[in-house]
Write a protein that holds these residues in place. Structure first.
Motif, PDB file in Angstrom:
ATOM      1  N   UNK A  58      35.973  65.254  47.318  1.00 39.31           N
ATOM      2  CA  UNK A  58      36.210  63.834  47.525  1.00 39.31           C
ATOM      3  C   UNK A  58      36.801  63.607  48.907  1.00 39.31           C
ATOM      4  N   UNK A  59      36.733  62.345  49.358  1.00 41.26           N
ATOM      5  CA  UNK A  59      37.282  61.939  50.636  1.00 41.26           C
ATOM      6  C   UNK A  59      38.336  60.868  50.396  1.00 41.26           C
ATOM      7  N   UNK A  60      39.476  60.978  51.058  1.00 42.91           N
ATOM      8  CA  UNK A  60      40.543  59.993  50.939  1.00 42.91           C
ATOM      9  C   UNK A  60      40.113  58.737  51.692  1.00 42.91           C
ATOM     10  N   UNK A  61      40.263  57.553  51.069  1.00 40.50           N
ATOM     11  CA  UNK A  61      39.758  56.319  51.685  1.00 40.50           C
ATOM     12  C   UNK A  61      40.832  55.505  52.404  1.00 40.50           C
ATOM     13  N   UNK A  62      42.101  55.882  52.297  1.00 45.61           N
ATOM     14  CA  UNK A  62      43.156  55.199  53.050  1.00 45.61           C
ATOM     15  C   UNK A  62      44.285  56.178  53.322  1.00 45.61           C
ATOM     16  N   UNK A  63      45.083  55.895  54.354  1.00 41.84           N
ATOM     17  CA  UNK A  63      46.218  56.759  54.671  1.00 41.84           C
ATOM     18  C   UNK A  63      47.203  56.764  53.508  1.00 41.84           C
ATOM     19  N   UNK A  64      47.616  57.959  53.100  1.00 38.63           N
ATOM     20  CA  UNK A  64      48.561  58.102  51.982  1.00 38.63           C
ATOM     21  C   UNK A  64      49.822  58.776  52.480  1.00 38.63           C
ATOM     22  N   UNK A  65      50.974  58.229  52.101  1.00 39.89           N
ATOM     23  CA  UNK A  65      52.262  58.809  52.466  1.00 39.89           C
ATOM     24  C   UNK A  65      52.861  59.448  51.227  1.00 39.89           C
ATOM     25  N   UNK A  66      52.744  60.762  51.088  1.00 41.68           N
ATOM     26  CA  UNK A  66      53.299  61.428  49.899  1.00 41.68           C
ATOM     27  C   UNK A  66      54.821  61.343  49.873  1.00 41.68           C
TER      28      UNK A  66
END
Length: 111
Positions: A58-66
């Motif tokens: 899969x590809x991440x569709x938005x910036x994620x801040x863990x």
């Protein structure tokens, strides 16, 4: 004492049989034992509505801040060999540079 299934609505383990149906004393939900025997299979879908399966990329569709990490998982990051789990976050995976983490299926798209 026979083992009756828990209530499908609230999960209460105190269900009892009343004639031909099962009754939950906590939420008053009634259902048939035949309906309780049918297992439902959860279908996981990505942001575009495509069905996800174990082992997909899969590809991440938005910036994620863990949480607990100083970095950001950038939009477009590919995640290989995902594993689907039944919890708040649907996907368990390993992301290069971050390690093991959980993602929600609404923030990824099948590659």
């Amino acid at each position: 004492m026979s083992a009756l299934p828990p209530c499908p609505q609230c999960g209460s383990e105190f269900a009892y049989q009343d004639g031909a149906s099962l009754v939950c004393p906590e939420c008053a939900h009634e259902w048939s034992p035949a309906a309780a025997a049918v297992e439902t299979v959860r279908v996981y879908r990505d942001a575009s509505g495509n069905v996800l399966q174990d082992g997909d990329t899969v590809t991440v569709i938005k910036d994620l801040k863990p949480k607990g990490s100083g970095g950001v998982i950038k939009q477009g990051t590919k995640v290989k060999n995902i594993r689907l789990v039944d919890s708040d976050h649907d996907i368990d995976c390993k992301i290069e540079g971050f390690g093991a983490m959980s993602l929600k299926s609404e923030f990824v798209r099948k590659a």
